[in-house]
Design a protein around this motif. Structure first.
Motif, PDB file in Angstrom:
ATOM      1  N   VAL A 121       1.286  -1.129   0.220  1.00  0.00           N
ATOM      2  CA  VAL A 121      -0.255   0.218  -0.002  1.00  0.00           C
ATOM      3  C   VAL A 121       0.667   1.014   0.254  1.00  0.00           C
ATOM      4  O   VAL A 121       1.786   1.352   0.590  1.00  0.00           O
ATOM      5  CB  VAL A 121      -1.421   0.209   1.361  1.00  0.00           C
ATOM      6  N   SER A 122       0.425   2.215  -0.865  1.00  0.00           N
ATOM      7  CA  SER A 122       1.682   3.280  -0.950  1.00  0.00           C
ATOM      8  C   SER A 122       0.841   4.328  -0.311  1.00  0.00           C
ATOM      9  O   SER A 122      -0.609   5.409  -1.496  1.00  0.00           O
ATOM     10  CB  SER A 122       2.308   3.600  -2.325  1.00  0.00           C
ATOM     11  N   GLY A 123       1.411   5.213   0.652  1.00  0.00           N
ATOM     12  CA  GLY A 123       0.419   6.083   1.099  1.00  0.00           C
ATOM     13  C   GLY A 123       0.580   7.592   0.386  1.00  0.00           C
ATOM     14  O   GLY A 123      -0.029   8.030   0.300  1.00  0.00           O
ATOM     15  N   ALA A 126      -1.921   7.354  -2.736  1.00  0.00           N
ATOM     16  CA  ALA A 126      -3.096   7.665  -2.201  1.00  0.00           C
ATOM     17  C   ALA A 126      -3.258   9.159  -2.043  1.00  0.00           C
ATOM     18  O   ALA A 126      -4.016   9.922  -2.132  1.00  0.00           O
ATOM     19  CB  ALA A 126      -3.274   7.290  -1.140  1.00  0.00           C
ATOM     20  N   GLN A 127      -2.012   9.888  -1.731  1.00  0.00           N
ATOM     21  CA  GLN A 127      -2.197  11.704  -0.897  1.00  0.00           C
ATOM     22  C   GLN A 127      -1.446  12.035  -2.197  1.00  0.00           C
ATOM     23  O   GLN A 127      -1.059  13.219  -1.471  1.00  0.00           O
ATOM     24  CB  GLN A 127      -1.770  11.147   0.146  1.00  0.00           C
ATOM     25  N   GLN A 128      -0.771  11.770  -3.851  1.00  0.00           N
ATOM     26  CA  GLN A 128      -0.183  13.041  -3.794  1.00  0.00           C
ATOM     27  C   GLN A 128      -1.391  13.866  -4.185  1.00  0.00           C
ATOM     28  O   GLN A 128      -2.539  14.138  -4.527  1.00  0.00           O
ATOM     29  CB  GLN A 128      -0.055  12.220  -5.627  1.00  0.00           C
TER      30      GLN A 128
ATOM     31  N   LEU B 180      -5.821   5.906   4.929  1.00  0.00           N
ATOM     32  CA  LEU B 180      -5.548   6.604   4.075  1.00  0.00           C
ATOM     33  C   LEU B 180      -6.688   7.688   3.977  1.00  0.00           C
ATOM     34  O   LEU B 180      -7.922   7.122   2.917  1.00  0.00           O
ATOM     35  CB  LEU B 180      -5.101   6.226   2.757  1.00  0.00           C
ATOM     36  N   ARG B 181      -6.387   8.839   4.108  1.00  0.00           N
ATOM     37  CA  ARG B 181      -7.102  10.167   4.516  1.00  0.00           C
ATOM     38  C   ARG B 181      -7.070  10.449   2.236  1.00  0.00           C
ATOM     39  O   ARG B 181      -6.356  11.159   1.684  1.00  0.00           O
ATOM     40  CB  ARG B 181      -6.358  10.692   5.344  1.00  0.00           C
ATOM     41  N   PRO B 182      -8.658  10.857   2.381  1.00  0.00           N
ATOM     42  CA  PRO B 182      -8.835  11.495   0.767  1.00  0.00           C
ATOM     43  C   PRO B 182      -8.368  12.518   0.382  1.00  0.00           C
ATOM     44  O   PRO B 182      -7.933  13.371   1.477  1.00  0.00           O
ATOM     45  CB  PRO B 182     -10.294  11.315   0.435  1.00  0.00           C
ATOM     46  N   VAL B 183      -7.573  13.152  -0.448  1.00  0.00           N
ATOM     47  CA  VAL B 183      -7.165  13.907  -1.009  1.00  0.00           C
ATOM     48  C   VAL B 183      -8.559  14.537  -1.149  1.00  0.00           C
ATOM     49  O   VAL B 183      -9.099  14.434  -2.057  1.00  0.00           O
ATOM     50  CB  VAL B 183      -6.381  14.020  -2.241  1.00  0.00           C
ATOM     51  N   PRO B 247      -1.161  -7.133   0.399  1.00  0.00           N
ATOM     52  CA  PRO B 247      -0.663  -7.302   2.152  1.00  0.00           C
ATOM     53  C   PRO B 247      -1.590  -6.326   3.470  1.00  0.00           C
ATOM     54  O   PRO B 247      -2.936  -6.038   2.851  1.00  0.00           O
ATOM     55  CB  PRO B 247       0.756  -6.080   1.833  1.00  0.00           C
ATOM     56  N   LYS B 248      -1.140  -5.874   4.545  1.00  0.00           N
ATOM     57  CA  LYS B 248      -1.507  -5.021   5.829  1.00  0.00           C
ATOM     58  C   LYS B 248      -2.366  -3.864   4.955  1.00  0.00           C
ATOM     59  O   LYS B 248      -1.258  -2.989   4.247  1.00  0.00           O
ATOM     60  CB  LYS B 248      -0.760  -4.656   6.710  1.00  0.00           C
ATOM     61  N   VAL B 249      -3.246  -2.947   4.874  1.00  0.00           N
ATOM     62  CA  VAL B 249      -3.908  -2.394   4.521  1.00  0.00           C
ATOM     63  C   VAL B 249      -4.115  -1.143   6.048  1.00  0.00           C
ATOM     64  O   VAL B 249      -4.983  -1.920   6.968  1.00  0.00           O
ATOM     65  CB  VAL B 249      -5.037  -2.235   4.067  1.00  0.00           C
ATOM     66  N   PRO B 250      -3.746   0.332   6.196  1.00  0.00           N
ATOM     67  CA  PRO B 250      -3.690   0.597   7.390  1.00  0.00           C
ATOM     68  C   PRO B 250      -4.935   0.675   7.347  1.00  0.00           C
ATOM     69  O   PRO B 250      -6.138   1.448   6.620  1.00  0.00           O
ATOM     70  CB  PRO B 250      -3.367   1.935   6.404  1.00  0.00           C
TER      71      PRO B 250
END
Lengths: 389, 307
Positions: A121-123, A126-128, B180-183, B247-250
């Motif tokens: 999972v790439s934060g 996600a947040q670009q 994971l917070r939204p943009v 894999p794991k997801v926050p």
């Protein structure tokens, strides 16, 4: 002026494919480009253009500095992850065909296993802070946050719509691993799998098993593009770029084009395919080898449909009975693909297409005139038809 | 539960793992350390002269050292086809994260002599559960390991562990703040403002055309048009779904289901399906919206099965 036939791939080069290269990505890029130039019988000072992916960590100028490429008159990047692979060659071919550059090297090098792993999972993705980040807001926070999971959503609908099964996906993995088993450069050299092993492999994101997902690799690949005319004077038989195309489809997203009418399709690959057949002046029946991007098996089946090798929903029947084997109707990924050889974002598949045209592949298919290569799917993508000179 | 039993069946069906060769052949140095540590004074293991005159006719290794020879070492890793490792991963993932060895039975077919190179292979014999134990709910996992020299079995071991979820420690809830917070852009802020107040808002153009995900331009290209929104009924059906394992997801505990839902209003929208497991979800399942509050700023849309 038209593009087909004007340019050719005159050299290919690669590092070893590993899980831990032990060196920097820039070092890998330099080694791959250097190997490709040696293969083409050219020197760094002959190069005046460099192309790579926007995702590549190695700036064109950094690669030029390391190799002593004195001047560049053309440098370009292509976006959308693995969808860029064949498009880097298209960029190079356009530069050569228009006289913007004489020798352009397309490259991709990364430590995708020992460094930043795309499967996690790439934060940052996600947040670009751009439109892609805004797009991602509608799936990452909900837990749909890995490439495998985004493909699984489409695969589930595909199974439902066409009555295909996980075993149909598995047949692609079995073919790739069978081919990798006899390719000494493949990570899975000597390790074929059975359909039962595919079925028993653990879930990653249902309906995808582990063995539906390509491996993660460290390594680099480079391709030297020059005019077909010049390529004929170089040591290797040219792999002529008979067609090169990019494509995106209606209501396109990156991996999550979930809001189109038909979820169980890859229309962006249809856009690529239509151009390839027109440019190359061939049909599906003229394709001797298909190197189809195989980060996830379901998208190989769907590509067969989009590219017109079979009807919609019929790929499950097409791939049965050895059609994709080296002696089959459509030999697939003779190097083992990204499931078997290595995941170098599609660039190793283009190198294999060149070897098949040259007649120098370890799993050589007989009498190859045309090879079809595709780039990453589920994203805006690209494709090539390479032809013997 | 069915997931665990199916995984166990698959792993057991793979049979024996490939024979894994010991790091070193049977040797005196390792024997010396072992008998010293265990206080075993039998001279057949350490005194060459005594051993020559014994029934063995020479030095032998203690049979109970069988497992010693093929241990992975301090920095070793399990073989990738090791069935115990595979089963442990399945149970870890299901929340049975703790382990205790319960019993082990070893059978020795003969003594080992110095220089013999032992190899071990293991198969999964059975997985039983879930059982309530004093330690917590768990599964008993039984494997059988065979040690052999050049194909001849020399020792065997039945090994059983209890893989359990510690009692009084319900599986920890994922940390919602880890999500994971939204943009959020000017074009999409109305959607997130809606979830905060319990409304599922769909962008509307020209009084009729609905669009999700939302954007800044009308689908017909009219740049003069301004959007508003409708509040969705919040009901729809599953159009497709994923059961995420790796894999794991926050902020999520696997396996979890993410569903692409076709709302009654005609647009599709993603969200976690909160109350249906992998066995219960299907395409066409009727669902309704549920709002998961993360903090003052963020509330996520999610789904629950419609009764």
């Amino acid at each position: 002026m038209t593009l087909p036939g004007k340019a050719a791939i005159a050299g290919i080069g690669a590092t070893e494919f590993s899980k831990d290269s032990g060196r920097s990505e820039l070092r890998l890029a330099a080694e791959a480009v250097s190997a490709a130039l040696a293969d083409a019988g050219l020197k760094p000072s002959d190069v005046d253009g460099l192309v790579t992916f926007t995702m590549d960590g190695n700036a064109e100028i950094a690669v030029a500095r390391e190799l002593g490429i004195p001047e560049l008159s053309f440098f370009s990047r292509v976006h959308y992850g693995g969808g860029a692979a064949a498009a880097t060659v298209q960029q190079a071919a356009m530069a050569v065909a228009t006289g913007v550059a004489d020798v352009v090297v397309a490259y991709r090098a990364f430590n995708e296993r020992s460094g930043h792993r795309f499967g996690q999972v790439s934060g940052a993705a996600a947040q670009q802070v751009n439109t892609s980040g805004v797009d991602n807001a509608f799936h990452y926070p909900m837990g749909l946050a890995t490439p495998a999971a985004t493909v699984a959503m489409v695969a589930q609908r595909y199974l439902h719509t066409y009555g295909a099964t996980s075993e149909d996906f598995g047949r692609v993995a079995v073919v790739d691993r069978e081919h990798a088993a006899t390719n000494p450069n493949a990570w899975f050299f000597g390790q074929p799998i059975t359909l039962a092993e595919h079925q028993a492999s653990r879930w990653v994101a249902e309906p995808l098993h582990l063995l539906d997902c390509c491996q993660e690799s460290d390594g680099g690949v480079a391709l030297v593009v020059t005019s077909t005319e010049r390529a004929r004077d170089l040591p290797r038989p040219p792999a002529v770029i008979a067609a090169a195309a990019q494509g995106s489809g209606p209501d396109q997203y990156i991996m999550t084009s979930y809001y189109r009418d038909d979820l169980a399709a890859l229309p962006e690959m249809g856009v690529v395919g239509g151009q390839l057949w027109r440019q190359a002046g061939i049909t599906q029946a003229d394709v001797d080898v298909a190197v189809l991007y195989d980060h996830f098996t379901p998208y190989v089946l769907m590509q067969l449909e989009e590219l017109g090798f079979c009807g919609r929903g019929e790929a499950k029947d097409f791939v049965r009975d050895g059609a994709l084997g080296l002696d089959g109707a459509l030999p697939l990924n003779p190097h083992g693909g990204q499931l078997g050889e290595a995941y170098i974002h599609g660039m190793n598949g283009i190198a294999e297409a060149v070897r098949q045209i040259r007649g120098s592949a370890v799993n050589q298919v007989g009498g190859v005139r045309h090879v079809l290569v595709t780039a990453g799917t589920g994203v805006p993508t690209s494709g090539l038809v390479l032809a013997a000179s | 539960m069915r997931g665990i039993e199916e995984a166990a069946k698959h792993i057991a069906a793979q049979g024996e793992s490939r024979a894994r060769l010991a790091r070193d052949p049977v040797n005196q140095a390792m024997v010396n350390n072992w008998v010293e540590a265990l206080g075993d004074g039998n001279p057949a293991y350490t005194d060459p002269e005594f051993a020559r005159g014994s029934v063995h006719g020479g030095l032998v290794a203690p049979p109970a050292m069988a497992q010693v020879w093929t241990m992975n070492g301090l920095h070793g890793t399990r073989a990738d086809d090791d069935p115990l490792g595979a089963m442990m991963s399945v149970l870890d993932e299901a929340g049975y994260t703790s382990v205790v060895a319960t019993d082990s039975e070893q059978t020795y077919h003969r003594y080992l002599r110095h220089g013999e190179h032992v190899a071990a292979s293991t198969r999964l014999e059975g997985v039983v559960g879930p059982k309530r134990t004093a330690l917590g709910e768990g599964w008993f996992v039984t494997t059988r390991t065979t040690w052999s020299v050049a194909g001849e079995p020399v020792a065997e071991m039945m090994f059983r562990v209890l893989k359990f979820r510690p009692a009084g420690e319900p599986a920890p809830a994922p940390d919602p703040a880890a999500v994971l917070r939204p943009v959020i852009s000017r074009d999409t802020e109305f959607f997130w403002a809606g979830t905060r107040v319990g409304e599922l808002r769909i962008q509307r153009w020209g009084g009729g055309t609905l669009r999700h995900p939302p954007g800044p331009v009308a689908p017909n290209g009219d740049l003069a048009a301004k959007p508003d929104h409708v509040v969705a009924n919040g009901t729809g059906t599953v159009y497709s779904y994923v059961v995420h394992h790796h894999p794991k997801v926050p902020g999520k505990r696997p396996p979890f289901v993410v569903a692409l839902v076709e709302l009654d209003e005609g647009v599709r929208m993603l969200g976690e399906l909160l109350d249906a497991g992998p066995e219960d979800v299907y395409i066409g399942l009727p669902v309704e919206v549920s709002f998961v509050r993360v903090d003052d700023e963020l509330t996520l849309p999610a789904w629950k099965v419609r009764s």
